[in-house]
Design a protein around this motif. Sequence first.
Motif, PDB file in Angstrom:
ATOM      1  N   VAL A 105       0.875  -1.171   0.000  1.00 54.52           N
ATOM      2  CA  VAL A 105       0.000   0.000   0.000  1.00 54.52           C
ATOM      3  C   VAL A 105       0.911   1.218   0.000  1.00 54.52           C
ATOM      4  CG1 VAL A 105      -1.773   1.281   1.242  1.00 54.52           C
ATOM      5  CG2 VAL A 105      -1.838  -1.232   1.196  1.00 54.52           C
ATOM      6  N   ASN A 146      -3.848   4.630   6.049  1.00 50.20           N
ATOM      7  CA  ASN A 146      -4.065   3.920   7.319  1.00 50.20           C
ATOM      8  C   ASN A 146      -5.480   3.353   7.391  1.00 50.20           C
ATOM      9  OD1 ASN A 146      -1.473   4.401   8.265  1.00 50.20           O
ATOM     10  ND2 ASN A 146      -2.039   6.326   9.267  1.00 50.20           N
ATOM     11  N   VAL A 169      -5.568   0.199   5.139  1.00 48.58           N
ATOM     12  CA  VAL A 169      -4.890  -0.962   5.727  1.00 48.58           C
ATOM     13  C   VAL A 169      -5.722  -1.547   6.866  1.00 48.58           C
ATOM     14  CG1 VAL A 169      -2.856  -1.701   7.023  1.00 48.58           C
ATOM     15  CG2 VAL A 169      -2.591  -0.216   5.024  1.00 48.58           C
ATOM     16  N   ARG A 170      -6.246  -0.685   7.739  1.00 42.14           N
ATOM     17  CA  ARG A 170      -7.071  -1.180   8.854  1.00 42.14           C
ATOM     18  C   ARG A 170      -8.336  -1.867   8.345  1.00 42.14           C
ATOM     19  NH1 ARG A 170      -6.217   3.973  10.980  1.00 42.14           N
ATOM     20  NH2 ARG A 170      -8.399   4.474  10.491  1.00 42.14           N
ATOM     21  N   ALA A 213      -7.482  -5.310   6.494  1.00 41.01           N
ATOM     22  CA  ALA A 213      -6.597  -6.255   7.193  1.00 41.01           C
ATOM     23  C   ALA A 213      -7.272  -7.591   7.508  1.00 41.01           C
ATOM     24  CB  ALA A 213      -6.041  -5.620   8.462  1.00 41.01           C
ATOM     25  N   LEU A 257       0.118  -7.362   3.988  1.00 40.13           N
ATOM     26  CA  LEU A 257       0.080  -5.953   3.613  1.00 40.13           C
ATOM     27  C   LEU A 257       1.349  -5.257   4.091  1.00 40.13           C
ATOM     28  CD1 LEU A 257      -3.607  -5.144   4.630  1.00 40.13           C
ATOM     29  CD2 LEU A 257      -2.760  -5.520   2.307  1.00 40.13           C
ATOM     30  N   HIS A 308       2.810  -1.375   4.244  1.00 38.23           N
ATOM     31  CA  HIS A 308       2.538   0.045   4.031  1.00 38.23           C
ATOM     32  C   HIS A 308       3.859   0.772   3.799  1.00 38.23           C
ATOM     33  CE1 HIS A 308       0.469   3.971   5.586  1.00 38.23           C
ATOM     34  NE2 HIS A 308       0.822   4.030   4.318  1.00 38.23           N
TER      35      HIS A 308
END
Length: 352
Positions: free
Chosen positions: A10, A26, A29-30, A33, A43, A45
């Motif tokens: 990402v 963020n 990703v959260r 996940a 993942l 970042h």
Amino acid sequence: MSTKPLRVVVLTCSTRPGAIGPAVANWLVRTVAPHAESLHVELQHVSLRDLDLPFFDEEDHPALGAYRNAHTKAWSKIVDEADGFIAVTPEYNYGMPATLKNALDYLSHEWAWKPMGFVSYGNTSAGTRSVQHAKQVITTLRLVPLGSTIALRLKDTIDSAAVRPSAHLTASANGLLEELVGLAHALKPMREAARPGIDAGPLPGSYTRPLTLDDAPHVLVLQRCCWVDEALSNETLDLAPFTETLEDVRTWLTEWETIGLWLHGRLIGMVRARRTSQTGHIGRLAVVPDLSGRGIGRWLLRHAANSLASSCDRIELSTGSRSTKNLHLYTSEGFVQRTEDREGTVELVKRS
């Protein structure tokens, strides 16, 4: 299932102090996940601000891969080890930010045949013109853009420098990841074939590479279908390729150097080799039945024998006493029958 997860980077593209990009990344990703775990995805970042790439400063063209600078080598490693990307990008003056263009320009073969999705953000166009601009560039690098995108209009989706949670956005994010994962799996054969140092096989489009533990399921299927003729010829099913479990295959993959021959994502042949003292050993020579008679087995046998010739005084292999096709192949390549045991196994040897 492969023991190695897909790695999806990402990429936060804005480097501007106070940019909303990190908050969007963020959130992404959260949000994905839990779904990433179920899809066997890792993942990673990466922020272009943290990477701090200067404007492209290598002397040689990226296609040569002759990188001199530490920052280029670090960026190359990240991209090379990834299976796909999601770029989180703003729109600057109807286009992508210069930081993203610069990061793309740094590398060449590392990008090839990997999918890239986009999460854009902005005001009137929600960053969509940035995505369209980027797609023109990434296809030249043989990156494959997803059809799905997420476009966030700031006034509708951002509160207090954070993405406002919604079921719709969560579904869109998970859908984006699913499409990327599916495409990453589909493109894997092309990624492998395009990697530097891959050896071409005997058929157009085929290539060889060492088999790993991740390939054990393919090996198990290949050897079971390839040993049917051996079983019929020798009138026995008591053959290791039939009785071995997946764990058995994984065990011997760690003990032998095994080369697989691949064509369009399919394991079509293999051979294993190893050395004990000054003696080389060859085994599990296999070719899928629908491609037999095209010289693949002979090519694999020679490949294995050549890999052992410089370090061994002799090379040994075995087959069933009634396996006439195998015996003809081996003797035509200089192997001489040495012994035959009570179970009908013939040992052959060739002096290097």
